[in-house]
Design a protein around this motif. Structure first.
Motif, PDB file in Angstrom:
ATOM      1  N   LYS A  37      61.225  -2.615  -9.057  1.00  0.00           N
ATOM      2  CA  LYS A  37      59.915  -2.099  -8.632  1.00  0.00           C
ATOM      3  C   LYS A  37      59.229  -3.073  -7.682  1.00  0.00           C
ATOM      4  N   LYS A  38      59.403  -4.351  -7.938  1.00  0.00           N
ATOM      5  CA  LYS A  38      58.811  -5.366  -7.056  1.00  0.00           C
ATOM      6  C   LYS A  38      59.440  -5.301  -5.675  1.00  0.00           C
ATOM      7  N   GLN A  39      60.772  -5.155  -5.637  1.00  0.00           N
ATOM      8  CA  GLN A  39      61.467  -5.054  -4.356  1.00  0.00           C
ATOM      9  C   GLN A  39      61.044  -3.793  -3.598  1.00  0.00           C
ATOM     10  N   LEU A  40      60.864  -2.706  -4.333  1.00  0.00           N
ATOM     11  CA  LEU A  40      60.437  -1.457  -3.702  1.00  0.00           C
ATOM     12  C   LEU A  40      59.016  -1.568  -3.175  1.00  0.00           C
ATOM     13  N   SER A  41      58.166  -2.299  -3.886  1.00  0.00           N
ATOM     14  CA  SER A  41      56.786  -2.462  -3.424  1.00  0.00           C
ATOM     15  C   SER A  41      56.721  -3.327  -2.184  1.00  0.00           C
ATOM     16  N   LEU A  42      57.666  -4.291  -2.062  1.00  0.00           N
ATOM     17  CA  LEU A  42      57.718  -5.106  -0.842  1.00  0.00           C
ATOM     18  C   LEU A  42      58.140  -4.252   0.340  1.00  0.00           C
ATOM     19  N   GLY A  43      59.065  -3.352   0.071  1.00  0.00           N
ATOM     20  CA  GLY A  43      59.449  -2.362   1.076  1.00  0.00           C
ATOM     21  C   GLY A  43      60.096  -2.907   2.329  1.00  0.00           C
ATOM     22  N   ASP A  44      60.664  -4.118   2.293  1.00  0.00           N
ATOM     23  CA  ASP A  44      61.226  -4.642   3.529  1.00  0.00           C
ATOM     24  C   ASP A  44      62.606  -5.270   3.347  1.00  0.00           C
ATOM     25  N   GLN A  45      63.078  -5.390   2.103  1.00  0.00           N
ATOM     26  CA  GLN A  45      64.327  -6.097   1.901  1.00  0.00           C
ATOM     27  C   GLN A  45      65.542  -5.179   1.932  1.00  0.00           C
ATOM     28  N   TYR A  46      65.419  -3.977   1.370  1.00  0.00           N
ATOM     29  CA  TYR A  46      66.605  -3.139   1.233  1.00  0.00           C
ATOM     30  C   TYR A  46      67.143  -2.682   2.575  1.00  0.00           C
ATOM     31  N   VAL A  47      66.295  -2.515   3.576  1.00  0.00           N
ATOM     32  CA  VAL A  47      66.760  -1.990   4.854  1.00  0.00           C
ATOM     33  C   VAL A  47      67.714  -2.954   5.530  1.00  0.00           C
ATOM     34  N   THR A  48      67.304  -4.218   5.628  1.00  0.00           N
ATOM     35  CA  THR A  48      68.141  -5.179   6.331  1.00  0.00           C
ATOM     36  C   THR A  48      69.374  -5.556   5.529  1.00  0.00           C
ATOM     37  N   LYS A  49      69.314  -5.439   4.210  1.00  0.00           N
ATOM     38  CA  LYS A  49      70.450  -5.842   3.396  1.00  0.00           C
ATOM     39  C   LYS A  49      71.480  -4.726   3.222  1.00  0.00           C
ATOM     40  N   THR A  50      71.040  -3.478   3.238  1.00  0.00           N
ATOM     41  CA  THR A  50      71.943  -2.399   2.878  1.00  0.00           C
ATOM     42  C   THR A  50      72.145  -1.362   3.963  1.00  0.00           C
ATOM     43  N   THR A  51      71.408  -1.443   5.049  1.00  0.00           N
ATOM     44  CA  THR A  51      71.521  -0.426   6.088  1.00  0.00           C
ATOM     45  C   THR A  51      71.712  -1.080   7.436  1.00  0.00           C
TER      46      THR A  51
END
Length: 286
Positions: free
Chosen positions: A102-116
């Protein structure tokens, strides 16, 4: 002897562990889209079988947790948040892994660069995830291009003071022209450094390099600090020489103070932007 319910639960747990291992393999390093798709299919199959099973009890929360993670790695953060909240509700209490996601989702900026890979996304997907040289970042780039053109134009327009101005001031007060000539030499050097920083920064921005961020911040701060030092020095020279009241000098210094003021405002606006902007973090990744 193992009870039937215990056997069912153990089978479920074993299958969950397999999916967790597959998910880890699919998302370690470069994302494996094919394996991630298989994980989703296996998870859907497992959910169809156990989602409403009373035999599994609260352990069904793992189905929602895994769905949340799969959606997270696919870039669907809103759905991921819904699933992880459902996982917490099914479990009956929150837990560390859920709060971390939930914390990572609230930051909203990590998953894009790491997984896409942004280069493989459509324009619509890039806009949705705030990736690309658009919005405020595009406005900044346009402003810096204009700053570069104006700076170069002024530099070749004889800089801060012309040689004839310096000669005239030398006649007015011996040594004053030499002082101003030294000041002009300092300005010319600073301008060359500033132009080099601007060009390097723009090239890095257009190439979407991570280094563009520190270069942008350094360029903005350099322009402001150089402007303040230069203005303070020139003011001191004119004040000590008694030329501060000269109408032409006043007009020149007034114009320059405006330039310095804009540089300082630029630092106050754009440095925080580069530090916290999601678009900057998601775009400057190479």
């Amino acid at each position: 002897m193992q009870l039937p319910h215990s056997k069912t639960r153990q089978t479920y747990i074993d299958q969950v562990k397999v999916i967790e291992a597959n998910l880890k393999d699919a998302t370690s390093g470069e994302k494996d889209k094919a394996l991630l798709t298989q994980v989703q299919k296996r998870l859907d199959s497992l959910a169809e079988k156990y989602q409403f099973s009373e035999e599994i009890g609260t352990a069904r929360y793992k189905l929602y947790e895994l769905q949340a993670l799969v959606h997270y790695f696919n870039g669907y953060d809103d759905d991921a948040l819904d699933f992880i909240n459902q996982a917490i509700e099914t479990r009956g209490e929150t837990y560390a892994k859920a709060e971390k996601l939930k914390k990572q989702l609230s930051l909203g900026d990590q998953y894009v660069t790491k997984t896409t890979n942004p280069d493989k996304m459509t324009k619509e997907q890039q806009r949705k995830h705030k990736i690309g040289l658009e919005g405020w970042l595009a406005l900044f780039i346009v402003g810096q291009i204009l700053a570069l053109l104006i700076t170069v134009f002024r530099f070749f327009s004889d800089g801060f003071m012309s040689s004839s101005d310096i000669s005239a001031l030398n006649e007015y007060e011996h040594g004053l022209g030499d002082t101003l000539q030294a000041l002009t030499a300092f300005e010319n050097t600073a301008v060359i450094v500033y132009v080099a920083l601007l060009i390097t920064m723009l090239v890095l921005l257009f190439r979407k390099r991570k280094l563009a961020k520190p270069f942008a911040i350094a360029t903005l701060i350099f322009a402001a600090v150089y402007g303040i030092i230069d203005y303070a020095t020139a003011s001191s020279v004119f004040e000590s020489s008694g030329l501060a009241g000269n109408a032409e000098i006043q007009s020149m210094m007034s114009k320059y103070s405006g330039d310095v003021g804009r540089s300082v405002i630029g630092v106050l606006i754009w440095v925080p932007y580069f530090l916290i902007s999601k678009r900057v973090k998601r775009t400057l990744t190479k």
